[in-house]
Design a protein around this motif. Structure first.
Motif, PDB file in Angstrom:
ATOM      1  N   LYS A  45     -11.368  -1.605   2.361  1.00 43.61           N
ATOM      2  CA  LYS A  45     -10.317  -0.588   2.231  1.00 43.61           C
ATOM      3  C   LYS A  45     -10.322   0.068   0.862  1.00 43.61           C
ATOM      4  CE  LYS A  45      -6.909  -2.093   5.623  1.00 43.61           C
ATOM      5  NZ  LYS A  45      -7.218  -1.070   6.603  1.00 43.61           N
ATOM      6  N   GLU A  46      -9.985   1.375   0.885  1.00 41.48           N
ATOM      7  CA  GLU A  46      -9.823   2.118  -0.362  1.00 41.48           C
ATOM      8  C   GLU A  46      -8.349   2.489  -0.491  1.00 41.48           C
ATOM      9  OE1 GLU A  46     -13.947   4.424  -1.093  1.00 41.48           O
ATOM     10  OE2 GLU A  46     -12.653   5.326   0.401  1.00 41.48           O
ATOM     11  N   PHE A  47      -7.888   2.510  -1.711  1.00 43.28           N
ATOM     12  CA  PHE A  47      -6.457   2.789  -1.914  1.00 43.28           C
ATOM     13  C   PHE A  47      -6.253   4.026  -2.777  1.00 43.28           C
ATOM     14  CE2 PHE A  47      -6.999  -1.730  -1.216  1.00 43.28           C
ATOM     15  CZ  PHE A  47      -6.204  -1.889  -0.117  1.00 43.28           C
TER      16      PHE A  47
ATOM     17  N   VAL B 144       0.858  -1.192   0.000  1.00 42.68           N
ATOM     18  CA  VAL B 144       0.000   0.000   0.000  1.00 42.68           C
ATOM     19  C   VAL B 144       0.890   1.238   0.000  1.00 42.68           C
ATOM     20  CG1 VAL B 144      -1.701   1.307   1.350  1.00 42.68           C
ATOM     21  CG2 VAL B 144      -1.915  -1.175   1.161  1.00 42.68           C
ATOM     22  N   GLU B 145       1.915   1.206   0.838  1.00 40.27           N
ATOM     23  CA  GLU B 145       2.817   2.357   0.951  1.00 40.27           C
ATOM     24  C   GLU B 145       3.559   2.618  -0.364  1.00 40.27           C
ATOM     25  OE1 GLU B 145       6.366   3.561   3.911  1.00 40.27           O
ATOM     26  OE2 GLU B 145       4.774   2.333   4.775  1.00 40.27           O
TER      27      GLU B 145
ATOM     28  N   ALA C 282     -11.108  10.883  -9.432  1.00 35.89           N
ATOM     29  CA  ALA C 282     -12.012  10.421 -10.497  1.00 35.89           C
ATOM     30  C   ALA C 282     -11.496   9.121 -11.104  1.00 35.89           C
ATOM     31  CB  ALA C 282     -12.123  11.505 -11.564  1.00 35.89           C
ATOM     32  N   ILE C 283     -10.189   9.071 -11.333  1.00 34.94           N
ATOM     33  CA  ILE C 283      -9.604   7.856 -11.927  1.00 34.94           C
ATOM     34  C   ILE C 283      -9.716   6.675 -10.961  1.00 34.94           C
ATOM     35  CG2 ILE C 283      -7.404   6.850 -12.636  1.00 34.94           C
ATOM     36  CD1 ILE C 283      -6.788   9.507 -14.044  1.00 34.94           C
ATOM     37  N   LYS C 284      -9.489   6.932  -9.679  1.00 33.05           N
ATOM     38  CA  LYS C 284      -9.590   5.827  -8.704  1.00 33.05           C
ATOM     39  C   LYS C 284     -11.023   5.308  -8.597  1.00 33.05           C
ATOM     40  CE  LYS C 284      -5.498   6.642  -5.958  1.00 33.05           C
ATOM     41  NZ  LYS C 284      -4.941   7.036  -4.664  1.00 33.05           N
ATOM     42  N   LEU C 285     -11.994   6.190  -8.775  1.00 37.79           N
ATOM     43  CA  LEU C 285     -13.393   5.732  -8.780  1.00 37.79           C
ATOM     44  C   LEU C 285     -13.642   4.850  -9.999  1.00 37.79           C
ATOM     45  CD1 LEU C 285     -15.350   8.956  -7.726  1.00 37.79           C
ATOM     46  CD2 LEU C 285     -15.059   6.901  -6.377  1.00 37.79           C
TER      47      LEU C 285
ATOM     48  N   TYR D  96     -13.819  12.389   1.548  1.00 37.70           N
ATOM     49  CA  TYR D  96     -12.858  11.670   2.409  1.00 37.70           C
ATOM     50  C   TYR D  96     -13.116  12.076   3.850  1.00 37.70           C
ATOM     51  CZ  TYR D  96     -10.396  10.742  -1.948  1.00 37.70           C
ATOM     52  OH  TYR D  96     -10.077  10.326  -3.209  1.00 37.70           O
ATOM     53  N   ARG D  97     -13.344  11.079   4.676  1.00 33.75           N
ATOM     54  CA  ARG D  97     -13.572  11.362   6.094  1.00 33.75           C
ATOM     55  C   ARG D  97     -12.413  10.806   6.904  1.00 33.75           C
ATOM     56  NH1 ARG D  97     -18.878  10.008   4.658  1.00 33.75           N
ATOM     57  NH2 ARG D  97     -20.224  11.824   4.719  1.00 33.75           N
ATOM     58  N   SER D  98     -11.923  11.604   7.828  1.00 35.22           N
ATOM     59  CA  SER D  98     -10.928  11.075   8.765  1.00 35.22           C
ATOM     60  C   SER D  98     -11.313  11.569  10.139  1.00 35.22           C
ATOM     61  CB  SER D  98      -9.521  11.546   8.383  1.00 35.22           C
ATOM     62  OG  SER D  98      -9.475  12.943   8.397  1.00 35.22           O
ATOM     63  N   SER D  99     -11.013  10.754  11.128  1.00 31.72           N
ATOM     64  CA  SER D  99     -11.341  11.209  12.480  1.00 31.72           C
ATOM     65  C   SER D  99     -10.124  11.065  13.375  1.00 31.72           C
ATOM     66  CB  SER D  99     -12.513  10.408  13.042  1.00 31.72           C
ATOM     67  OG  SER D  99     -12.119   9.082  13.241  1.00 31.72           O
TER      68      SER D  99
END
Lengths: 254, 225, 254
Positions: free
Chosen positions: A252-254, A78-79, C53-56, C13-16
């Protein structure tokens, strides 16, 4: 299954070419050779001691290698984003995980086999007559390595921190050898809640006592039913860990 | 429920299913809490916790040999002919690995017959432990019988039983010089000489070869066939 | 016939951290369709949403809302990936493998039958000019060679749709010219090409249509007719459409 094989092949090659892994195998051979010297102190029990030390060294090196390799197995891809290219091909995520896991296990197994052969040759040269079965002890070590690898993979995906995954893997390794003690503590516990909690925790951790044939080799060969049960235990535990890993990995999303 | 979770449940069920017959046939190692209290408790617990029970027993075995030979710094009272911790150290080895046959036999031999030690009761306890924990070991009952003959004042039968075990590969190597010394002490120079000659011929007993040469020289003077 | 379509696709994108949730908009309500055989350029500044967009499209990310469709299938869909070739902005390849092993891996992952694999691997490596480096490990490849290897893995299975993420970034002028030729060759074969870029001059040379992304939104689309023969038309449209969203201010020239 072609994709599993393709992932398996490149993972295996990658590990075999990894210098750290080769150093680990070399270190294992040195440990076995060291055991040869140390066993001279054991007088009448030289062969027994060399057998125990060699098998323990083999297993320890395999355990360290498999934990180190599996903890980094996905996170490093992943990294380095190498995973992008794999997963943008028609590869199911569970195929990818299975291929990576089996490739790693095969590489560690190969190292274990090389160390085992070297060890067995030394024992043979010293006139070891073979109490129990060396092959069974070796197979049990491989089984433990597989279980540890699957668990370390699950931990690496669940915790997403290599250091934490490695620490927890070592913790489970120790706990896995502590099953009889856990049962003893549970029995002695006054509270039924505590007893249930200890037993549940103990059951969730792998029970390496089942696979610790190298410590019980002097008891002779167990029956076929035992061997079949041990194999099922390894397969079942690995399958459960891998399936949970897939569950996490698919989110998981990359 | 997702497919991976179903697979995980099936895998877990398989492992739990296999756990039942495996637990039934599990190797019976005494819990670590039953180890005799020695200065090596942390060492033993650490090794056994890492799944190296046989390895822990091997190291304990070497420490037993060292103790019997010239003492251990961790046990300052040790060494010399009294060997007060010998039984405890023997029990430590066999608690770590109940199938460490030679540890029972070695410990019991020294406790029972080593000149100056004279602890036959402790030797008997070690052998009783062997009968319980390692019932397949054939020499333990014979050694126990020899101890009983000794206690009853029947050294002939005691020596007969012990001599019958000498060719068994499991018998501790130190049993031959031990018996040779007993024979010599009893004035049976012929049997003593014969045993020392066997020792001298045995490559495994190289440590005792200088002693054997000296004894043979001495016995050849004493014994005139 | 549509090659791909974004239907009101958004990605948040959500991060907590310590219970505080932070949201970053990657893409917002993207509505875009690309026809089969078209060469489409996705223009935008850093952080504008091009890579999202490409990753989607590649199923590496899941849309928060809306839908993404590729070759008639709703993404993520593993099967359809066999018909897509993807080259990321950098060559995310496993450096421990040789050129031949790398291409064999991607050929296998793409579903090329084992009987045809070796020939196809040799052909594609020849085609991208790596014919003499087939048995060299990728760790010994130059940056340019790695880019070509990355392109080769995207084309090895002769896909219907090729997606190139920033394909000319960091290339020398000769390599840029070659990349342009590859895109035009793909177009001539009827392959749909989508590529993202900062390089307006390159885009206007090869694209049939472009889309300008800004702050995760599609700010403008233009057809070739709108810029062909009109110097600076595309550059002006770009400058008018985009605004910086990456927190970087303008350079002040005194």
């Amino acid at each position: 299954m072609n994709t599993v094989k393709a992932v398996f092949d490149y993972t295996f090659r990658e590990h075999v070419r990894h210098k750290v892994w080769l150093s680990a195998a070399l270190f294992g051979l040195i440990l076995i050779a060291g055991g040869l010297v140390a066993s001279a102190l054991a007088q009448d029990e030289r062969a027994r001691m060399l057998l125990d030390l060699g098998l323990a060294a083999n297993e320890a090196i395999a355990m360290i290698s498999v934990v180190f390799l599996t903890v980094h197995l996905i996170l490093q891809e992943v990294e380095s984003r190498a995973i992008f290219l794999i997963l943008t091909h028609p590869v199911r995520r569970w195929h990818y995980l299975l291929g990576r896991f089996l490739g790693t296990l095969a590489a560690v197994g190969l190292g274990l086999a090389a160390m085992g052969l070297f060890h067995w040759l030394i024992l043979f040269a010293l006139g070891w007559t073979g109490e129990g079965s060396y092959l069974l002890a070796w197979s049990c070590s491989l089984g433990k390595t597989a279980v540890m690898g699957a668990l370390a993979l699950l931990l690496s995906l669940a915790l997403t921190s290599e250091a934490a995954a490695m620490a927890f893997s070592v913790f489970f390794w120790i706990l896995g050898h502590f099953s009889s003690e856990m049962n003893y503590i549970a029995e002695k516990s006054g509270s039924s809640f505590m007893r249930a909690a200890i037993l549940a925790f103990s059951r969730a951790a792998p029970d390496f006592a089942h696979l610790n044939y190298r410590d019980a080799a002097a008891a002779g060969l167990p029956g076929h039913r035992w061997m079949a049960a041990a194999l099922l235990y390894v397969v079942g535990y690995c399958a459960a860990c891998l399936a949970l890993s897939v569950q996490i990995f698919e989110q998981k999303e990359f | 429920m997702s497919r991976p979770l179903v697979a995980a449940a099936l895998g877990a069920a398989l492992a739990i299913g296999a756990d039942v017959p495996l637990s039934r046939q599990a190797a019976t190692f005494p819990p670590l809490s039953q180890l005799p209290s020695t200065p090596f408790a942390v060492q033993d617990a650490s090794l056994a916790s890492a799944g190296l029970r046989a390895g822990a027993a091997d190291i304990a075995w070497i420490q037993l040999l060292e103790y019997a030979g010239h003492g251990l710094p961790e046990l300052p009272e040790a060494g010399g002919p009294v060997s007060p911790s010998l039984q405890k150290l023997t029990m430590r080895v066999v608690s770590l690995d109940p199938r460490f046959h030679r540890a029972y036999l070695y410990g019991a031999s020294i406790l029972g017959w080593e000149p100056g030690v004279n602890r036959p009761e402790q030797a008997a306890e070690v052998l009783q432990e062997c009968l319980v924990r390692d019932p397949g070991e054939k020499l333990c009952p014979l050694y126990l019988a020899a101890l009983t003959f000794q206690k009853k004042g029947d050294p002939e039968r005691m020596l007969g039983v012990l001599e019958s075990t000498l060719d068994d590969p499991r018998a501790p190597l130190m049993m031959r010089p031990l018996l040779a010394n007993i024979y010599k002490k009893r004035g049976d120079y012929r049997k003593s000489l014969a045993l020392w000659e066997i020792i001298l011929d045995d490559e495994r007993e190289q440590n005792d070869h200088p002693r054997a040469v000296k004894q043979i020289t001495e016995l050849k003077v004493l014994f005139k066939p | 016939m549509k090659a791909l379509a974004f239907r009101k696709a958004s990605k948040i994108y959500r991060s907590s951290h310590l219970g505080r949730v932070t949201e970053v908009v990657g893409l917002q309500n993207l509505e875009l369709e690309i026809e089969k055989g078209e060469v489409f350029g996705l223009l935008g500044l850093n952080g504008s949403g091009k890579t999202t967009a490409i990753k989607l499209l590649m199923g590496l990310h899941l849309p928060t809302t809306g839908e993404v469709e590729v070759l008639g299938r709703r993404m993520p869909d593993v099967e359809v990936l066999a018909r897509i070739g993807y080259a990321p902005e950098a060559a995310y390849l496993n450096r421990s493998l040789t050129g031949r092993e790398t291409m064999s891996l991607y050929a296998a992952l793409s579903g090329i039958p084992a009987s045809r694999r070796a020939a196809r691997v040799g052909a594609i490596l020849e085609q991208v000019g790596l014919g003499r480096a087939v048995d060299m490990r990728l760790s010994a490849y130059s940056k340019g060679m790695l880019q070509r290897a990355s392109l080769a893995q995207a084309l090895i299975h002769e896909p219907e749709l090729v997606i190139l993420d920033e394909p000319v970034t960091g290339l020398d002028p000769l390599a840029i010219k070659e990349m342009r030729a590859v895109i035009l060759w793909l177009k001539a074969k009827g392959t749909t090409v989508l590529f993202s870029s900062h390089d307006i001059s390159e885009v206007e040379k090869v694209c049939d249509r472009i889309g300008i992304l800004s702050g995760g939104r599609l700010a403008k689309t233009m057809t070739q007719a709108q810029w062909r023969g009109k110097p600076d038309a595309l550059e002006n449209a770009f400058a008018e459409s985009v605004k910086r969203t990456d927190g970087v201010g303008e350079i002040k020239l005194k």
